[in-house]
Design a protein around this motif. Structure first.
Motif, mmCIF file in Angstrom:
data_model
loop_
_atom_site.group_PDB
_atom_site.id
_atom_site.type_symbol
_atom_site.label_atom_id
_atom_site.label_comp_id
_atom_site.label_asym_id
_atom_site.label_seq_id
_atom_site.Cartn_x
_atom_site.Cartn_y
_atom_site.Cartn_z
ATOM 1 N N GLY A 198 20.313 5.658 56.564
ATOM 2 C CA GLY A 198 19.978 6.933 55.938
ATOM 3 C C GLY A 198 20.919 8.036 56.402
ATOM 4 N N VAL A 199 20.702 9.235 55.884
ATOM 5 C CA VAL A 199 21.587 10.365 56.161
ATOM 6 C C VAL A 199 21.686 10.667 57.655
ATOM 7 C CG1 VAL A 199 19.810 12.126 55.757
ATOM 8 C CG2 VAL A 199 22.216 12.711 55.492
ATOM 9 N N TYR A 200 20.583 10.608 58.363
ATOM 10 C CA TYR A 200 20.630 10.916 59.796
ATOM 11 C C TYR A 200 21.197 9.752 60.606
ATOM 12 C CZ TYR A 200 18.167 15.204 58.772
ATOM 13 O OH TYR A 200 17.831 16.448 58.278
ATOM 14 N N GLY A 201 20.994 8.542 60.116
ATOM 15 C CA GLY A 201 21.623 7.392 60.756
ATOM 16 C C GLY A 201 23.133 7.480 60.660
ATOM 17 N N GLU A 202 23.620 7.853 59.494
ATOM 18 C CA GLU A 202 25.067 8.035 59.308
ATOM 19 C C GLU A 202 25.579 9.189 60.166
ATOM 20 O OE1 GLU A 202 27.127 6.086 57.580
ATOM 21 O OE2 GLU A 202 25.456 4.781 57.002
ATOM 22 N N GLN A 203 24.787 10.242 60.252
ATOM 23 C CA GLN A 203 25.197 11.404 61.040
ATOM 24 C C GLN A 203 25.282 11.070 62.532
ATOM 25 O OE1 GLN A 203 22.764 14.890 60.501
ATOM 26 N NE2 GLN A 203 24.137 16.169 61.687
ATOM 27 N N ILE A 204 24.295 10.340 63.046
ATOM 28 C CA ILE A 204 24.335 10.005 64.468
ATOM 29 C C ILE A 204 25.506 9.054 64.751
ATOM 30 C CG2 ILE A 204 22.712 8.066 64.463
ATOM 31 C CD1 ILE A 204 21.601 9.161 67.109
ATOM 32 N N ALA A 205 25.801 8.156 63.827
ATOM 33 C CA ALA A 205 26.958 7.262 64.002
ATOM 34 C C ALA A 205 28.246 8.077 64.059
ATOM 35 C CB ALA A 205 27.013 6.240 62.871
ATOM 36 N N SER A 206 28.347 9.082 63.210
ATOM 37 C CA SER A 206 29.518 9.954 63.207
ATOM 38 C C SER A 206 29.635 10.735 64.518
ATOM 39 C CB SER A 206 29.438 10.918 62.019
ATOM 40 O OG SER A 206 30.502 11.832 62.039
ATOM 41 N N LEU A 207 28.503 11.230 65.030
ATOM 42 C CA LEU A 207 28.509 11.959 66.298
ATOM 43 C C LEU A 207 28.935 11.053 67.452
ATOM 44 C CD1 LEU A 207 25.270 14.058 65.801
ATOM 45 C CD2 LEU A 207 27.600 14.949 65.947
ATOM 46 N N PHE A 208 28.423 9.813 67.486
ATOM 47 C CA PHE A 208 28.848 8.866 68.516
ATOM 48 C C PHE A 208 30.347 8.620 68.432
ATOM 49 C CE2 PHE A 208 24.372 7.014 68.556
ATOM 50 C CZ PHE A 208 24.071 7.544 69.789
ATOM 51 N N THR A 209 30.856 8.464 67.227
ATOM 52 C CA THR A 209 32.291 8.224 67.036
ATOM 53 C C THR A 209 33.108 9.410 67.526
ATOM 54 O OG1 THR A 209 31.826 6.783 65.152
ATOM 55 C CG2 THR A 209 34.066 7.666 65.325
ATOM 56 N N ASN A 210 32.659 10.624 67.227
ATOM 57 C CA ASN A 210 33.371 11.819 67.683
ATOM 58 C C ASN A 210 33.381 11.920 69.204
ATOM 59 O OD1 ASN A 210 33.904 12.563 65.052
ATOM 60 N ND2 ASN A 210 32.226 14.023 64.938
ATOM 61 N N ILE A 211 32.248 11.633 69.829
ATOM 62 C CA ILE A 211 32.176 11.678 71.295
ATOM 63 C C ILE A 211 33.081 10.611 71.892
ATOM 64 C CG2 ILE A 211 30.659 11.258 73.267
ATOM 65 C CD1 ILE A 211 28.441 12.687 71.611
ATOM 66 N N ALA A 212 33.072 9.428 71.305
ATOM 67 C CA ALA A 212 33.909 8.333 71.824
ATOM 68 C C ALA A 212 35.385 8.650 71.702
ATOM 69 C CB ALA A 212 33.588 7.040 71.092
ATOM 70 N N SER A 213 35.765 9.348 70.649
ATOM 71 C CA SER A 213 37.187 9.670 70.468
ATOM 72 C C SER A 213 37.668 10.676 71.512
ATOM 73 C CB SER A 213 37.447 10.206 69.057
ATOM 74 O OG SER A 213 36.850 11.468 68.878
ATOM 75 N N ASP A 214 36.734 11.415 72.108
ATOM 76 C CA ASP A 214 37.075 12.368 73.164
ATOM 77 C C ASP A 214 36.983 11.757 74.554
ATOM 78 O OD1 ASP A 214 37.444 14.337 71.259
ATOM 79 O OD2 ASP A 214 35.437 15.169 71.481
ATOM 80 N N SER A 215 36.682 10.467 74.630
ATOM 81 C CA SER A 215 36.447 9.820 75.919
ATOM 82 C C SER A 215 37.227 8.523 76.025
ATOM 83 C CB SER A 215 34.945 9.526 76.070
ATOM 84 O OG SER A 215 34.714 8.672 77.158
ATOM 85 N N ASN A 216 37.779 8.289 77.191
ATOM 86 C CA ASN A 216 38.427 7.008 77.435
ATOM 87 C C ASN A 216 37.412 5.958 77.860
ATOM 88 O OD1 ASN A 216 40.982 8.010 76.875
ATOM 89 N ND2 ASN A 216 41.270 8.703 78.969
ATOM 90 N N ALA A 217 36.181 6.368 78.143
ATOM 91 C CA ALA A 217 35.166 5.460 78.666
ATOM 92 C C ALA A 217 34.405 4.726 77.560
ATOM 93 C CB ALA A 217 34.180 6.228 79.540
ATOM 94 N N LEU A 218 34.440 5.237 76.338
ATOM 95 C CA LEU A 218 33.668 4.645 75.251
ATOM 96 C C LEU A 218 34.568 4.057 74.178
ATOM 97 C CD1 LEU A 218 30.898 7.290 74.487
ATOM 98 C CD2 LEU A 218 30.633 5.145 75.684
ATOM 99 N N GLN A 219 34.120 2.948 73.642
ATOM 100 C CA GLN A 219 34.751 2.371 72.465
ATOM 101 C C GLN A 219 33.617 2.042 71.502
ATOM 102 O OE1 GLN A 219 36.822 -1.299 73.106
ATOM 103 N NE2 GLN A 219 37.334 -1.530 70.960
ATOM 104 N N ILE A 220 33.713 2.488 70.280
ATOM 105 C CA ILE A 220 32.654 2.275 69.306
ATOM 106 C C ILE A 220 32.916 0.981 68.542
ATOM 107 C CG2 ILE A 220 31.593 3.158 67.181
ATOM 108 C CD1 ILE A 220 30.873 4.800 69.628
ATOM 109 N N VAL A 221 31.910 0.137 68.509
ATOM 110 C CA VAL A 221 31.908 -1.064 67.677
ATOM 111 C C VAL A 221 30.639 -0.964 66.851
ATOM 112 C CG1 VAL A 221 31.817 -3.583 67.640
ATOM 113 C CG2 VAL A 221 33.077 -2.412 69.459
#
Length: 127
Positions: A5-28
């Motif tokens: 749903g819309v909020y599921g997509e939004q939270i996935a996008s937020l996780f991706t944005n946070i991961a792109s700012d961090s060397n500690a996270l990789q999104i799969v």
């Protein structure tokens, strides 16, 4: 991610944005919890955040949306560190949702507004 749903997509996008700012996270991104379990079993990942199936509906109905952190407990120090780190990420995203919901200027349950996302933690033992 189990919620599409819309909020599921939004939270996935937020996780991706946070991961792109961090060397500690990789999104799969996967669509089933069984895929996450398999990735942990094979050692491809050490932890995961699972956005559960009714996440968007929960937000829309102003009930706490469920997010699950899964870790591999074979190294307790790493598991605990990842749990703490990912918990902090979920808190940041929960705060983001709270601020966003305020802008809608509709009646919102104050308890829901404080904690729109409920966090659960579990471990998966490989083998």
């Amino acid at each position: 991610m189990q919620d599409t749903g819309v909020y599921g997509e939004q939270i996935a996008s937020l996780f991706t944005n946070i991961a792109s700012d961090s060397n500690a996270l990789q999104i799969v991104q996967v669509t089933a919890q069984s895929e996450v379990t398999n990735l942990i079993f094979t050692g491809d990942i050490r932890a995961a955040i699972v956005v559960l199936q009714n996440f968007s509906n929960s937000i829309l109905n102003q009930t706490q949306a469920q997010v699950l952190i899964l870790t591999d407990p074979s190294n307790p120090t790493i598991s605990q560190g990842l749990t703490q780190y990912l918990s902090n990420v979920v808190v940041l995203i929960s705060d983001h949702f709270s601020r966003e919901l305020i802008t809608y200027q509709m009646p919102i349950d104050p308890d829901f507004l404080l904690y729109p996302i409920a966090l659960n933690v579990d471990t998966i033992v490989p083998g």
